[in-house]
Write a protein that holds these residues in place. Structure first.
Motif, mmCIF file in Angstrom:
data_model
loop_
_atom_site.group_PDB
_atom_site.id
_atom_site.type_symbol
_atom_site.label_atom_id
_atom_site.label_comp_id
_atom_site.label_asym_id
_atom_site.label_seq_id
_atom_site.Cartn_x
_atom_site.Cartn_y
_atom_site.Cartn_z
ATOM 1 N N ASN A 1 0.973 -1.047 -0.156
ATOM 2 C CA ASN A 1 0.062 0.344 -0.052
ATOM 3 C C ASN A 1 0.897 1.240 0.054
ATOM 4 N N ARG A 2 1.975 1.403 0.962
ATOM 5 C CA ARG A 2 2.884 2.373 0.716
ATOM 6 C C ARG A 2 3.497 2.668 -0.653
ATOM 7 N N ALA A 3 4.175 1.624 -1.102
ATOM 8 C CA ALA A 3 4.767 1.823 -2.590
ATOM 9 C C ALA A 3 3.627 2.088 -3.468
ATOM 10 N N HIS A 4 2.478 1.802 -3.481
ATOM 11 C CA HIS A 4 1.355 2.153 -4.445
ATOM 12 C C HIS A 4 1.006 3.784 -4.389
ATOM 13 N N ALA A 5 0.729 3.956 -2.882
ATOM 14 C CA ALA A 5 0.709 5.511 -2.672
ATOM 15 C C ALA A 5 1.640 6.240 -3.035
#
Length: 186
Positions: free
Chosen positions: A49-53
């Motif tokens: 989720n962090r990488a996608h955000a």
């Protein structure tokens, strides 16, 4: 326990690990990858989720983020969970620029600075190369679930998000893959 344990399609034969004639290692894999919608990311992994955000923030209102804007320090907490590929001219091969420690432990090889097809054996190489080429051609992320398995060891369910970056010229120059692993005993 992985979220796919009850899925009968995932109850398939385990392929034992092997090393091919030039030393590429293939851990045994349970066949059958599943592509998931990007909306499933928050429920599966904070790291992904962090990488996608971060990728979405870099892209802004544009189609894709520019590679020159990428700062790995912004993803410090997920670097052990990534593989960063540089797309080679012609789009047929991929150089592993960075392979996080946790990914290397699971995949059973260290790929930093090596061509993917030099370190990964079949049948894994075919799947991963196909996914990378699809990300490159579509210019869109892919979110995939698959399982690794070793005879008399354990199963690893994993999810990988593949995020493309453009070089400002003729296409995709890098693909950042972020992984999440869950272990199951045999």
């Amino acid at each position: 326990m992985g979220m796919w344990d009850a899925d009968p399609d995932r109850q398939q034969a385990v392929i034992p690990p092997r090393e091919d004639a030039i030393g590429r290692v293939s851990p045994g894999w349970v066949t059958g990858a599943v592509e998931l919608p990007l909306t499933d990311i928050p429920a599966i992994s904070a790291e992904i989720n962090r990488a996608h955000a971060y990728w979405c923030k870099l892209a802004g209102t544009g189609d894709l983020p520019f590679w020159g804007d990428f700062n790995p320090l912004r993803l410090r907490s997920v670097l052990q969970q990534v593989m960063l590929y540089r797309c080679q001219p012609g789009g047929r091969r991929f150089l592993i620029k960075v392979m996080g420690e946790h990914v290397a432990d699971i995949m059973q090889f260290q790929g930093n600075g090596r061509m993917l097809d030099e370190v990964m054996g079949e049948p894994n190489l075919t799947d991963v190369t196909r996914w990378l080429k699809e990300v490159q051609a579509s210019r869109r992320p892919r979110f995939i679930s698959k399982s690794l398995a070793w005879q008399s060891r354990s199963y690893v369910d994993y999810w990988v998000l593949m995020l493309p970056f453009h070089n400002g010229e003729d296409g995709i120059c890098h693909i950042l893959s972020t992984f999440h692993f869950e272990y199951r005993p045999v």
